[in-house]
Scaffold this motif. Structure first.
Motif: not given
Ligand SMILES: NC(=O)C1=CN([C@@H]2O[C@H](COP(=O)(O)OP(=O)(O)OC[C@H]3O[C@@H](n4cnc5c(N)ncnc54)[C@H](OP(=O)(O)O)[C@@H]3O)[C@@H](O)[C@H]2O)C=CC1
Ligand SMILES: O=C(O)[C@H](O)COP(=O)(O)O
Length: 480
Positions: A60-69
Motif C-alpha cells: 500500500s502507499r501507506y506501507s511504502r511511505e512508512q518503510v522509506l521514512r
C-alpha cells in the motif's frame, strides 16, 4: 585510522546468500582489505526474479511511505558508519562521503513523500464538441498508476550510496520490486544499504542485491523478458551496450558528461573561481556533472585563471580518512595513471600547468591548466578526476558552439550577471540541464535530472520522474 574488514553476503529477496566465490574490495589509498562479498551464480538470479514475481499483493502507499521514512531515519543515525565504509571502498575523502551519507536521507525522505502523492488524472467528456463522439459528453476518462512487475537497476562506483537511492527509493515509492546490481568496486555499501531497507520493514521480495559474472548473471538480468524496466547509471560505452541488449524494454540511461562552466565577462569572478573548484574537485572530480572544462571570455580569462589557481591551493589532497582532507584518491591507481597521461598529452600540445599535476599511487593533486587546446582528449573525452582545464572563448556564442560540439549533453553552468545572456544560454545549449551561477552538479532530489545526446536518452531521474518510470499508467473510461 583502524578499520576491521567486513565479510558480507548478497541478498536474494531479503535472504542472505553466502557463496564460495567471494569478491575482495581494497582501499585505493593503501591497498588494505576493506572487505569481501559473495558473488552470485545464474541460479541465484533466477531465484531473485521468481521471488519478486511470486504474486504478492502490491504494498500500500501507506506501507511504502512508512518503510522509506523509517529508512531515512535509520540512515540519519548511521551516516558516520556509511561514510567510513564508502571511504574505505573508494578512497573518497570523508568530507565527501559524509555529505553523501547525509544526502541519502533526503532522497529517502523525498521518496517517502512521493509514495503518498497521487498524480491520477481525470478528463471529462464535455471537452469535445457536441455530437462528435457518441455518448462522449457524459463519459469520463481516468488515469491511474500501477507498479511494474519487476525492474532492474545497475549503478556505478562514483557515488556508492546515492546512486542506489536514486534508483531504489523511487521504485519502492512506486511499489515496484527491484533487482539491484551495484558496481563491483563498491558492493559493500550496497549490501549495507539493502540491509538497512529490510530493517526499515521493506519486504524481502521487493529488493534483491547481487553481483556476479557479466555473461551468466548480469546480461541475463538485462535480457530477461520478465524484467520490465532497466535503470542504468554509468559510462557511455556500457550504457549503449545495455541499450543494444535490452531490446523491447523501458530503459533509463544516466551516462557520462563533459560539463562546462561558462564564465562571461560580467561574472562575479570570486564566485566563478569558487564554482570552478567546488565543481572540479568534490568527490575527487568523479562526478558525471563535475566541471570538466572552464570556458572563459577573453577579457577576464587571465584574471579568472589566477583566481582559480589561488582557490585550488586551498583544496588539500591526501589521507581520505583525515577529516581535514578535501580531495581523496581516485577509484584506482590505473584511473589516476590514465588521467596523468591525458594531462601530459595536453601539456605537450601547449596547455600551461598552473597548479597540481602530481600523482601518488591513486592520489591526484587538484590540477589547473590554461590555454588547453580545444581538441585534446583531456577536454574532448570525459576526464573523471580533479582537473580544471581553462579554455578561452570569444563570447557566449563561441562558448555555446564549442559546448554543443561535444557528444555529451548532461549539464552546463553559466556564470553571469545578465539575465538575457543567461536565458540565451539556456535556450541555445544542447544539454539536459543548465544552471546559472551554480555548479553543473546542482540538484534538487525532486527535480528531473539527466542528459541528452551521449549522456542519456532524455528519460530523466529525480524522485518524481523515476517514480513514473517504475510504473505503468492505466487509462480507463466510465459512463459517468
Ligand atoms: N549521468 C549520470 O547521472 C551519471 C553518470 N555517471 C557515469 O558513470 C561512469 C563512472 O562509473 P563506472 O562505474 O566507471 O561506470 P561503468 O559503466 O564502468 O559501470 C557501471 C555499472 O555497469 C556495470 N557493468 C560493467 N559492464 C557491464 C556489462 N557488460 N553489462 C552490464 N553492466 C555492466 C558495472 O559493473 P562493474 O563495476 O562490475 O564493472 C557497474 O555496475 C562515468 O562515465 C560517469 O559519468 C556517474 C554518475 C552519474
Ligand atoms: O547523485 C547525483 O547527483 C547524480 O546521480 C549525479 O551525480 P554526480 O553528478 O555527482 O555524478
Amino acid at each position: 585510522m583502524s578499520f576491521t574488514p567486513v565479510c558480507l553476503p548478497l541478498y536474494i529477496a531479503g535472504e542472505p546468500l553466502v557463496t564460495s566465490q567471494p569478491l575482495e574490495v581494497r582501499y585505493p589509498y593503501d591497498g588494505s582489505l576493506t572487505g569481501t562479498v559473495s558473488t552470485a551464480r545464474h541460479e541465484h538470479l533466477e531465484a531473485a526474479i521468481q521471488a519478486a514475481l511470486k504474486g504478492h499483493a502490491p504494498l500500500s502507499r501507506y506501507s511504502r511511505e512508512q518503510v522509506l521514512r523509517r529508512a531515512s531515519l535509520i540512515f540519519s543515525q548511521r551516516t558516520e558508519e556509511f561514510a567510513r565504509l564508502m571511504t574505505r571502498e573508494t578512497g573518497l575523502a570523508l568530507k565527501d562521503t559524509r555529505a553523501e551519507a547525509s544526502r541519502v536521507c533526503d532522497v529517502l525522505h523525498g521518496a517517502s513523500m512521493a509514495a503518498m502523492e497521487c498524480d491520477d488524472a481525470t478528463f471529462w467528456g464535455d471537452v469535445t464538441p457536441p455530437g462528435k463522439i457518441l455518448g462522449s459528453r457524459n463519459r469520463s476518462v481516468h488515469v491511474m498508476r500501477e507498479p511494474l512487475r519487476l525492474a532492474a537497476a545497475i549503478t556505478p562506483f562514483n557515488h556508492p550510496l546515492t546512486q542506489l537511492a536514486h534508483k531504489v527509493a523511487p521504485a519502492i515509492a512506486a511499489g515496484t520490486p527491484i533487482v539491484l546490481k551495484p558496481s563491483d568496486k563498491t558492493p559493500l555499501t550496497a549490501v549495507r544499504f539493502a540491509e538497512t531497507l529490510y530493517e526499515a520493514g521493506l519486504p524481502g521480495w521487493m529488493l534483491s542485491v547481487l553481483i556476479g559474472p557479466v555473461d551468466t548473471v548480469i546480461e541475463p538480468l538485462i535480457t530477461d523478458p520478465r524484467v520490465e524496466a532497466i535503470s542504468f547509471t554509468g559510462s557511455v560505452a556500457i550504457g549503449k551496450r545495455i541499450a543494444g541488449m535490452a531490446g523491447y524494454k523501458r530503459i533509463c540511461l544516466e551516462l557520462g558528461g563533459n560539463s562546462e562552466l561558462i564564465v562571461l565577462k560580467d561574472a562575479d569572478l570570486t564566485l566563478a573561481a569558487k564554482l570552478a573548484c567546488e565543481g572540479s574537485y568534490r568527490n575527487s572530480g568523479q562526478r558525471c556533472t563535475a566541471v570538466k572544462r572552464v570556458l572563459a571570455e577573453a577579457s577576464i580569462y587571465e584574471e579568472l585563471a589566477q583566481r582559480i589557481t589561488e582557490a585550488t591551493k586551498a583544496f588539500m589532497s591526501g589521507d581520505p580518512e583525515d577529516s581535514k582532507t578535501d580531495v581523496g584518491t581516485l577509484i584506482s591507481e590505473s584511473a589516476a595513471i590514465g588521467i596523468e597521461k591525458s594531462l601530459h598529452e595536453a601539456i605537450a600540445r601547449g596547455a600551461v600547468l598552473l597548479a597540481g599535476g602530481q600523482r601518488n599511487v591513486a592520489l591526484l593533486v587538484p590540477t589547473v591548466l590554461k590555454d588547453v587546446p580545444r581538441d585534446v582528449p583531456l577536454v574532448v573525452e570525459e576526464t573523471f578526476g580533479p582537473i580544471t582545464p581553462i579554455i578561452p572563448v570569444r563570447d557566449l556564442a563561441d562558448a555555446v558552439q564549442y559546448a554543443n560540439s561535444s557528444r555529451y549533453g548532461l549539464s552546463t553552468s553559466v556564470v553571469t550577471d545578465s539575465m538575457s545572456q543567461a536565458m540565451t544560454a539556456i535556450r541555445e545549449l544542447h544539454t539536459g540541464m543548465v544552471h546559472v551561477n551554480e555548479v553543473p552538479g546542482y540538484r534538487l532530489e525532486q527535480a528531473p535530472f539527466g542528459g541528452i545526446k551521449d549522456s542519456g536518452l532524455g528519460i530523466k531521474e529525480g524522485i518524481i520522474e523515476a517514480k513514473k518510470f517504475y510504473s505503468n499508467s492505466k487509462t480507463y473510461s466510465l459512463p459517468w
